[in-house]
Design an enzyme around this catalytic site. Structure first.
Site, PDB file in Angstrom:
ATOM      1  N   ASP A   1      -8.927  -0.675   1.650  1.00  8.62           N
ATOM      2  CA  ASP A   1      -9.488   0.337   0.755  1.00  8.62           C
ATOM      3  C   ASP A   1     -10.594  -0.270  -0.081  1.00  8.62           C
ATOM      4  O   ASP A   1     -11.624   0.324  -0.309  1.00  8.62           O
ATOM      5  CB  ASP A   1      -8.389   0.916  -0.139  1.00  8.62           C
TER       6      ASP A   1
ATOM      7  N   LYS B   1       2.686  -2.832  -0.260  1.00 11.31           N
ATOM      8  CA  LYS B   1       3.705  -1.837   0.119  1.00 11.31           C
ATOM      9  C   LYS B   1       4.832  -2.453   0.949  1.00 11.31           C
ATOM     10  O   LYS B   1       5.939  -1.936   0.984  1.00 11.31           O
ATOM     11  CB  LYS B   1       3.065  -0.693   0.923  1.00 11.31           C
TER      12      LYS B   1
ATOM     13  N   LYS C   1      -8.660   1.919   6.606  1.00 10.07           N
ATOM     14  CA  LYS C   1      -8.308   2.467   5.290  1.00 10.07           C
ATOM     15  C   LYS C   1      -6.823   2.853   5.251  1.00 10.07           C
ATOM     16  O   LYS C   1      -6.177   2.953   6.288  1.00 10.07           O
ATOM     17  CB  LYS C   1      -9.196   3.662   4.957  1.00 10.07           C
TER      18      LYS C   1
ATOM     19  N   LYS D   1      -2.746   2.058  10.737  1.00 11.67           N
ATOM     20  CA  LYS D   1      -2.725   0.620  11.074  1.00 11.67           C
ATOM     21  C   LYS D   1      -1.327   0.119  11.418  1.00 11.67           C
ATOM     22  O   LYS D   1      -1.148  -0.608  12.387  1.00 11.67           O
ATOM     23  CB  LYS D   1      -3.225  -0.227   9.896  1.00 11.67           C
TER      24      LYS D   1
HETATM   25  P1  ADP Z   1      -1.419   2.760   7.544  1.00 15.82           P
HETATM   26  O1  ADP Z   1      -0.562   1.615   7.967  1.00 15.82           O
HETATM   27  O2  ADP Z   1      -2.844   2.625   7.983  1.00 15.82           O
HETATM   28  O3  ADP Z   1      -1.328   3.069   6.079  1.00 15.82           O
HETATM   29  P2  ADP Z   1       0.488   4.327   9.069  1.00 15.82           P
HETATM   30  O4  ADP Z   1       0.513   3.630  10.382  1.00 15.82           O
HETATM   31  O5  ADP Z   1       1.619   4.082   8.160  1.00 15.82           O
HETATM   32  O6  ADP Z   1      -0.882   4.060   8.310  1.00 15.82           O
HETATM   33  O7  ADP Z   1       0.331   5.862   9.398  1.00 15.82           O
HETATM   34  C1  ADP Z   1       0.304   6.841   8.393  1.00 15.82           C
HETATM   35  C2  ADP Z   1       1.053   8.059   8.880  1.00 15.82           C
HETATM   36  O8  ADP Z   1       0.376   8.623   9.976  1.00 15.82           O
HETATM   37  C3  ADP Z   1       2.459   7.732   9.341  1.00 15.82           C
HETATM   38  O9  ADP Z   1       3.333   8.662   8.764  1.00 15.82           O
HETATM   39  C4  ADP Z   1       2.447   7.880  10.831  1.00 15.82           C
HETATM   40  O10 ADP Z   1       3.610   8.473  11.267  1.00 15.82           O
HETATM   41  C5  ADP Z   1       1.268   8.799  11.075  1.00 15.82           C
HETATM   42  N1  ADP Z   1       0.533   8.472  12.321  1.00 15.82           N
HETATM   43  C6  ADP Z   1      -0.132   7.334  12.613  1.00 15.82           C
HETATM   44  N2  ADP Z   1      -0.696   7.394  13.831  1.00 15.82           N
HETATM   45  C7  ADP Z   1      -0.405   8.618  14.329  1.00 15.82           C
HETATM   46  C8  ADP Z   1      -0.707   9.318  15.556  1.00 15.82           C
HETATM   47  N3  ADP Z   1      -1.454   8.752  16.505  1.00 15.82           N
HETATM   48  N4  ADP Z   1      -0.215  10.554  15.717  1.00 15.82           N
HETATM   49  C9  ADP Z   1       0.542  11.132  14.752  1.00 15.82           C
HETATM   50  N5  ADP Z   1       0.868  10.544  13.594  1.00 15.82           N
HETATM   51  C10 ADP Z   1       0.388   9.310  13.362  1.00 15.82           C
HETATM   52 MG    MG Z   2       0.554   0.409   6.718  1.00 12.25          MG
END
Ligand code: ADP
Ligand code: MG
Length: 281
Positions: A134, A45, A14, A19
């Site tokens: 999603d 995005k 999600k 991811k």
């Molecule tokens: P997605 O690609 O699934 O939308 P993201 O990888 O961009 O999600 O992560 C969303 C937010 O969570 C980012 O701001 C990232 O810095 C934070 N984040 C992801 N994994 C971790 C983790 N293991 N510990 C702390 N923050 C994390």
């Molecule tokens: Mg992402």
């Protein structure tokens, strides 16, 4: 032209579950191991690959570029950039907000990559599709359809909506498999949120779905510190235990040969599971 077939892997989960963070760190770790990697962001995005590229967004997401310039075998190269240690980066991009269908956009962008034989042309060993879920509409499901990724990793936490989303992805795997694809789930990557009973809930969920947990990633403040420096933990803190964790994950992904046909749960059962573990958002 090389006839090597790239191994294609999809990371699903999600929104905001982690991811892109996992994808970028995996890509970086795989590049460190000597593999030629391409990461394809499959979301409008277009921010999947930024932290492989000094924190900079890709200038030419495939759909935006093709709307403005058309597309052919040479033009698509303008949508592919080289990031950390030679990782090739591309973003599907999407339609103008409020116009067109984002899922269909992902499907179109991936079709261009295939049509112009980008993976063979660049001698890619491993493709990572960073894929949103999603809503698993036909287009967002494109990375797991026949001819694309046969290996799917499900990023989840112990939060209800995250398991709900993973469950939908499992249903989508069933659907594409029924249509003839060899796509299966390889495992859960648990990106911990720090909610109560989280590992217990995901363990229970994983047993019911029939897909193993292949990695547990704690909350790590170095994720943000690396982002502030414009990169992944693997790049910015290579000697840290956190980087080792992502390298171990990358090794597991490369070595894994097990694939599972998931058995999705009903919504009622998922809610019941969350209730048992008191895991509501
Ligand atoms: P997605 O690609 O699934 O939308 P993201 O990888 O961009 O999600 O992560 C969303 C937010 O969570 C980012 O701001 C990232 O810095 C934070 N984040 C992801 N994994 C971790 C983790 N293991 N510990 C702390 N923050 C994390
Ligand atoms: Mg992402």
């Amino acid at each position: 032209m090389a006839e090597k077939k790239a191994r294609q892997i999809a990371i699903y989960g999600k929104g905001s579950i982690g991811k892109s963070t996992i994808s970028c760190n995996l890509s970086a770790a795989l590049a460190d191991m000597g593999y030629k990697v391409m990461q394809v962001g499959c979301s409008p995005k277009a921010d999947s690959t930024a932290f492989l590229q000094n924190g900079e967004m890709t200038e030419n997401p495939i759909l935006e570029y093709s709307r403005a310039n058309g597309m052919d075998a040479d033009k698509i190269e303008n949508c592919i950039t080289e990031g950390y240690k030679g990782v090739l980066c591309a973003e599907s991009g999407g339609p103008d907000p409020g116009a067109g269908c984002a899922g269909r956009g992902v499907a179109m962008a991936l079709d261009y990559l295939r049509k112009y034989e980008i993976y063979a042309k660049h001698d890619i060993d491993i493709v990572i599709y960073d894929s949103i879920a999603d809503v698993v509409c036909g287009g967002f499901g494109q990375p797991m359809k026949a001819g694309y990724a046969e290996e799917v990793y499900l990023v989840t936490s112990g939060e209800l909506m995250s398991t709900y989303s993973s469950n939908n992805i499992c249903s989508a795997i069933n659907t594409v498999a029924a249509a003839g694809a060899n796509t299966r789930a390889c495992g859960f990557l648990v990106n911990l949120r720090g909610v109560d009973n989280e590992v217990e809930l995901v363990t229970d969920f994983s047993n019911k779905i029939g897909v193993p947990i292949m990695g547990i990633i704690p909350r790590m403040e170095k994720v943000q510190r690396a982002e502030a420096r414009g990169g992944t933990i693997v790049e910015k803190f290579p000697d840290s235990p956190e980087a080792q964790l992502y390298r171990d994950l990358a090794k597991m992904v490369v070595e894994n040969k097990n694939k599972y046909m998931p058995t999705p749960m009903s919504l009622e059962d998922i809610i019941a599971l969350a209730r048992v573990h008191e895991a509501f958002e």
